[in-house]
Design a protein around this motif. Structure first.
Motif, mmCIF file in Angstrom:
data_model
loop_
_atom_site.group_PDB
_atom_site.id
_atom_site.type_symbol
_atom_site.label_atom_id
_atom_site.label_comp_id
_atom_site.label_asym_id
_atom_site.label_seq_id
_atom_site.Cartn_x
_atom_site.Cartn_y
_atom_site.Cartn_z
ATOM 1 N N ASP A 165 0.827 -1.199 0.000
ATOM 2 C CA ASP A 165 0.000 0.000 0.000
ATOM 3 C C ASP A 165 0.868 1.259 0.000
ATOM 4 O OD1 ASP A 165 -2.258 -1.596 0.095
ATOM 5 O OD2 ASP A 165 -2.382 -1.529 2.294
ATOM 6 N N GLN A 166 2.069 1.151 0.540
ATOM 7 C CA GLN A 166 2.963 2.302 0.645
ATOM 8 C C GLN A 166 3.818 2.493 -0.609
ATOM 9 O OE1 GLN A 166 2.909 4.474 3.281
ATOM 10 N NE2 GLN A 166 1.165 3.224 3.958
ATOM 11 N N VAL A 167 4.312 1.402 -1.198
ATOM 12 C CA VAL A 167 5.283 1.544 -2.291
ATOM 13 C C VAL A 167 4.699 1.239 -3.664
ATOM 14 C CG1 VAL A 167 7.111 0.905 -0.681
ATOM 15 C CG2 VAL A 167 6.176 -0.845 -2.199
ATOM 16 N N GLY A 168 3.487 0.686 -3.724
ATOM 17 C CA GLY A 168 2.890 0.348 -5.003
ATOM 18 C C GLY A 168 3.163 -1.088 -5.408
ATOM 19 N N LEU A 169 2.649 -1.438 -6.582
ATOM 20 C CA LEU A 169 2.737 -2.816 -7.070
ATOM 21 C C LEU A 169 3.809 -2.932 -8.164
ATOM 22 C CD1 LEU A 169 -1.118 -3.555 -7.229
ATOM 23 C CD2 LEU A 169 0.477 -3.963 -5.335
ATOM 24 N N PHE A 170 3.749 -3.999 -8.945
ATOM 25 C CA PHE A 170 4.721 -4.208 -10.010
ATOM 26 C C PHE A 170 4.503 -3.205 -11.141
ATOM 27 C CE2 PHE A 170 4.592 -8.396 -7.983
ATOM 28 C CZ PHE A 170 5.952 -8.692 -7.891
ATOM 29 N N ASP A 171 5.587 -2.839 -11.809
ATOM 30 C CA ASP A 171 5.528 -1.938 -12.955
ATOM 31 C C ASP A 171 5.335 -2.793 -14.209
ATOM 32 O OD1 ASP A 171 5.929 -0.213 -15.071
ATOM 33 O OD2 ASP A 171 7.670 0.782 -14.196
ATOM 34 N N PRO A 172 4.153 -2.755 -14.853
ATOM 35 C CA PRO A 172 3.892 -3.633 -16.006
ATOM 36 C C PRO A 172 4.774 -3.345 -17.214
ATOM 37 C CG PRO A 172 1.843 -2.753 -15.087
ATOM 38 C CD PRO A 172 2.963 -1.987 -14.464
ATOM 39 N N SER A 173 5.419 -2.167 -17.261
ATOM 40 C CA SER A 173 6.267 -1.852 -18.408
ATOM 41 C C SER A 173 7.597 -2.591 -18.358
ATOM 42 C CB SER A 173 6.525 -0.339 -18.481
ATOM 43 O OG SER A 173 7.386 0.100 -17.430
ATOM 44 N N LEU A 174 7.942 -3.152 -17.181
ATOM 45 C CA LEU A 174 9.204 -3.866 -17.016
ATOM 46 C C LEU A 174 8.936 -5.355 -17.137
ATOM 47 C CD1 LEU A 174 10.631 -1.829 -14.000
ATOM 48 C CD2 LEU A 174 11.052 -1.468 -16.438
ATOM 49 N N ILE A 175 9.126 -5.896 -18.326
ATOM 50 C CA ILE A 175 8.713 -7.264 -18.592
ATOM 51 C C ILE A 175 9.548 -8.274 -17.814
ATOM 52 C CG2 ILE A 175 8.469 -9.010 -20.410
ATOM 53 C CD1 ILE A 175 7.890 -6.760 -22.347
ATOM 54 N N CYS A 176 10.833 -8.010 -17.658
ATOM 55 C CA CYS A 176 11.710 -8.977 -16.993
ATOM 56 C C CYS A 176 12.355 -8.453 -15.712
ATOM 57 C CB CYS A 176 12.816 -9.434 -17.944
ATOM 58 S SG CYS A 176 12.220 -10.253 -19.438
ATOM 59 N N ALA A 177 12.369 -7.153 -15.490
ATOM 60 C CA ALA A 177 13.007 -6.583 -14.303
ATOM 61 C C ALA A 177 11.984 -6.042 -13.313
ATOM 62 C CB ALA A 177 13.981 -5.467 -14.709
ATOM 63 N N GLU A 178 10.724 -6.466 -13.469
ATOM 64 C CA GLU A 178 9.674 -5.908 -12.607
ATOM 65 C C GLU A 178 9.858 -6.289 -11.151
ATOM 66 O OE1 GLU A 178 8.223 -10.007 -13.492
ATOM 67 O OE2 GLU A 178 9.272 -8.437 -14.597
ATOM 68 N N ASP A 179 10.421 -7.485 -10.904
ATOM 69 C CA ASP A 179 10.629 -7.883 -9.514
ATOM 70 C C ASP A 179 11.749 -7.068 -8.866
ATOM 71 O OD1 ASP A 179 12.467 -9.056 -11.192
ATOM 72 O OD2 ASP A 179 12.454 -11.004 -10.186
ATOM 73 N N TRP A 180 12.861 -6.865 -9.572
ATOM 74 C CA TRP A 180 13.973 -6.051 -9.055
ATOM 75 C C TRP A 180 13.483 -4.650 -8.697
ATOM 76 C CZ3 TRP A 180 18.950 -4.777 -12.360
ATOM 77 C CH2 TRP A 180 19.912 -4.177 -11.535
ATOM 78 N N ASP A 181 12.665 -4.076 -9.563
ATOM 79 C CA ASP A 181 12.134 -2.735 -9.322
ATOM 80 C C ASP A 181 11.306 -2.688 -8.042
ATOM 81 O OD1 ASP A 181 11.172 0.029 -10.110
ATOM 82 O OD2 ASP A 181 9.273 -1.061 -10.285
ATOM 83 N N LEU A 182 10.420 -3.666 -7.844
ATOM 84 C CA LEU A 182 9.587 -3.667 -6.640
ATOM 85 C C LEU A 182 10.412 -3.949 -5.396
ATOM 86 C CD1 LEU A 182 6.892 -3.453 -5.240
ATOM 87 C CD2 LEU A 182 6.453 -5.861 -5.789
ATOM 88 N N TRP A 183 11.356 -4.911 -5.477
ATOM 89 C CA TRP A 183 12.187 -5.194 -4.295
ATOM 90 C C TRP A 183 12.953 -3.936 -3.869
ATOM 91 C CZ3 TRP A 183 9.055 -8.576 -4.605
ATOM 92 C CH2 TRP A 183 9.119 -9.789 -5.273
ATOM 93 N N LEU A 184 13.428 -3.165 -4.837
ATOM 94 C CA LEU A 184 14.192 -1.963 -4.522
ATOM 95 C C LEU A 184 13.304 -0.905 -3.871
ATOM 96 C CD1 LEU A 184 17.003 -0.736 -4.682
ATOM 97 C CD2 LEU A 184 16.462 0.070 -6.989
ATOM 98 N N ARG A 185 12.084 -0.760 -4.364
ATOM 99 C CA ARG A 185 11.159 0.205 -3.744
ATOM 100 C C ARG A 185 10.803 -0.218 -2.324
ATOM 101 N NH1 ARG A 185 6.382 0.055 -6.681
ATOM 102 N NH2 ARG A 185 7.138 -1.196 -8.436
ATOM 103 N N LEU A 186 10.589 -1.495 -2.118
ATOM 104 C CA LEU A 186 10.304 -1.991 -0.765
ATOM 105 C C LEU A 186 11.503 -1.771 0.150
ATOM 106 C CD1 LEU A 186 8.451 -5.293 -1.710
ATOM 107 C CD2 LEU A 186 7.487 -3.467 -0.292
ATOM 108 N N ALA A 187 12.712 -1.988 -0.373
ATOM 109 C CA ALA A 187 13.920 -1.848 0.438
ATOM 110 C C ALA A 187 14.165 -0.402 0.858
ATOM 111 C CB ALA A 187 15.137 -2.371 -0.329
ATOM 112 N N GLY A 188 13.581 0.559 0.147
ATOM 113 C CA GLY A 188 13.741 1.953 0.529
ATOM 114 C C GLY A 188 13.027 2.298 1.826
ATOM 115 N N THR A 189 12.080 1.453 2.248
ATOM 116 C CA THR A 189 11.290 1.739 3.451
ATOM 117 C C THR A 189 11.325 0.604 4.476
ATOM 118 O OG1 THR A 189 9.775 3.054 2.089
ATOM 119 C CG2 THR A 189 8.993 2.411 4.275
ATOM 120 N N TYR A 190 11.461 -0.630 4.009
ATOM 121 C CA TYR A 190 11.293 -1.778 4.896
ATOM 122 C C TYR A 190 12.542 -2.657 4.929
ATOM 123 C CZ TYR A 190 6.448 -0.332 4.422
ATOM 124 O OH TYR A 190 5.294 0.408 4.415
#
Length: 320
Positions: free
Chosen positions: A180-205
Motif C-alpha cells: 500500500d505504501q510503495v505500489g505494485l509491479f511496474d507492467p512496463s518492465l517485462i523482466c526486471a519488474e521484480d527487481w524494481d519492486l524489491w528496490l522500492r520496498l527496500a527503501g522503506t522496509y
C-alpha cells in the motif's frame, strides 16, 4: 467468509498463469500443502489459450469452498497479472508463485517464523533460497546465481547493484500493507519488474532471509529468461527509471552496455528507448559508452579466439 479464512490463514497466494496447463496443478498442490497458513489462492489466468482455467476450477472444486479463485483477463503480462491478484488480496501477508514453480513443505512456516520473531524492526519482506528443476521436473544443478544469506536488514544499497534477493518472485513473502505504501509491479518492465519492486520496498522496509531451499524453480524453453532481447530491453527501461530518480550508478550503464554488445543489439532498436529520458539516451551515444563498447568487443573477440584455439588443440590431440 470462507472455511479457509475461518481456519486462521494469514497468507493470500497470487499465481499468475499463462498457458500453464502442464504445471498449474503441481503448483496448486504445493500451495495447499502449506496449510493452515493459506487464507486464499488467487490464480490469474492471463489470457491463456489452453485449458489452464478449467484445470484450476476442477482443482478448486475438491478444496474448501472459497479457498481457490480463478480470475481471467486478456493477456497483459506477468506483472499485470500479479497486480490483478494483489489487488484482490486481503490477508496480512501475500506470497507469489509462478505457475510453473512449486513450493516445498514448510515454506510459509519458515518465513512466517521470521515475521513472528523479527530480527529487524519494520520487517516487510522475507525471502528464501531455491533449487532448480528441468521442464519435466527432474533436479537440475544450480550452476548460476546463488543467494547471499548476508543480504538482510537494510538492503537498499546492495540491491542497487543487482537483484540479489531471490531467483524468482516465487521465493518472497511480503507484508501486504507494505505494498500500500510503495505500489505494485511496474507492467512496463517485462523482466526486471521484480527487481524494481524489491528496490522500492527496500527503501522503506527491512528484509530477512530463510536459508532453506524452499522453492523449486522450473527452467524450460518458454521461460522469459530465454528471451535475451526482452531481458535487455526491460533492464534498459529499469535503468532509465533509476536514472530519472537520480539512483542510477556508473555500473548500471556499463552493465547494460555490455549486454547490448554481447547480444549484438543497438540500444535505439529496443522497445521504449525513444521514450527514455533524453539525458539517459545521450549517455549511450557519448564517448564513455563508445569506449566501453569497443573494449567489450575486443574482449569478446579475444574470448572467441581463445575458445577456437582450445578447440583446435583438442581436435589435433584426438586425431593422434
Amino acid at each position: 467468509m470462507s472455511a479457509a479464512m475461518t481456519a486462521g490463514g494469514r497468507v493470500d497466494v497470487v499465481i499468475p498463469a499463462y498457458n500453464a496447463s502442464r504445471f498449474i496443478v503441481a503448483a496448486l498442490r504445493s500451495v495447499v500443502a502449506q496449510a493452515p497458513h493459506v487464507a486464499s489462492v488467487i490464480v490469474v489466468d492471463d489470457g491463456s489459450t489452453d485449458d489452464t482455467a478449467l484445470l484450476v476450477k476442477a482443482f478448486a472444486a475438491d478444496c474448501p469452498e472459497g479457498l481457490i479463485r480463478c480470475i481471467t483477463q486478456p493477456n497483459a503480462g506477468t506483472a499485470a497479472a500479479r497486480n490483478t491478484g494483489l489487488g484482490l488480496a486481503q490477508a496480512e501477508f501475500v506470497a507469489l508463485l509462478d505457475a510453473d514453480d512449486i513450493w516445498k513443505p514448510g515454506k510459509l512456516t519458515a518465513q512466517l517464523e521470521r515475521f513472528d520473531h523479527p530480527a529487524f524492526p519494520n520487517l516487510g519482506v522475507v525471502y528464501c533460497d531455491y533449487d532448480l528443476m528441468t521442464e519435466d521436473g527432474q533436479p537440475l544443478p544450480n550452476c548460476g546465481f546463488r543467494l547471499n544469506r548476508r543480504i538482510r536488514g537494510n538492503v537498499e544499497r546492495r540491491l542497487l547493484r543487482a537483484n540479489l534477493i531471490a531467483g524468482s518472485a516465487s521465493a518472497v513473502l511480503i507484508r501486504r500493507s507494505c505494498l500500500d505504501q510503495v505500489g505494485l509491479f511496474d507492467p512496463s518492465l517485462i523482466c526486471a519488474e521484480d527487481w524494481d519492486l524489491w528496490l522500492r520496498l527496500a527503501g522503506t522496509y527491512a528484509y530477512d532471509y530463510a536459508a532453506e531451499e524452499m522453492v523449486t524453480l522450473r527452467r524450460h524453453s518458454s521461460s522469459w529468461q530465454n528471451n535475451r532481447r526482452q531481458m535487455v530491453s526491460s533492464e534498459m527501461l529499469f535503468v532509465n527509471k533509476l536514472h530519472k530518480l537520480g539512483k542510477a550508478r556508473w555500473f548500471h550503464y556499463v552493465r547494460l552496455e555490455r549486454q547490448l554488445v554481447c547480444e549484438g543489439i543497438d540500444a535505439a532498436s529496443l522497445r521504449g528507448f525513444a521514450d527514455c529520458d533524453p539525458a539517459f539516451r545521450r549517455i549511450f551515444y557519448g564517448w564513455a559508452m563508445r569506449a566501453c563498447a569497443a573494449a567489450f568487443r575486443v574482449g569478446y573477440r579475444l574470448r572467441d579466439l581463445a575458445r577456437w584455439v582450445g578447440r583446435s588443440i583438442r581436435t589435433r590431440r584426438s586425431q593422434k
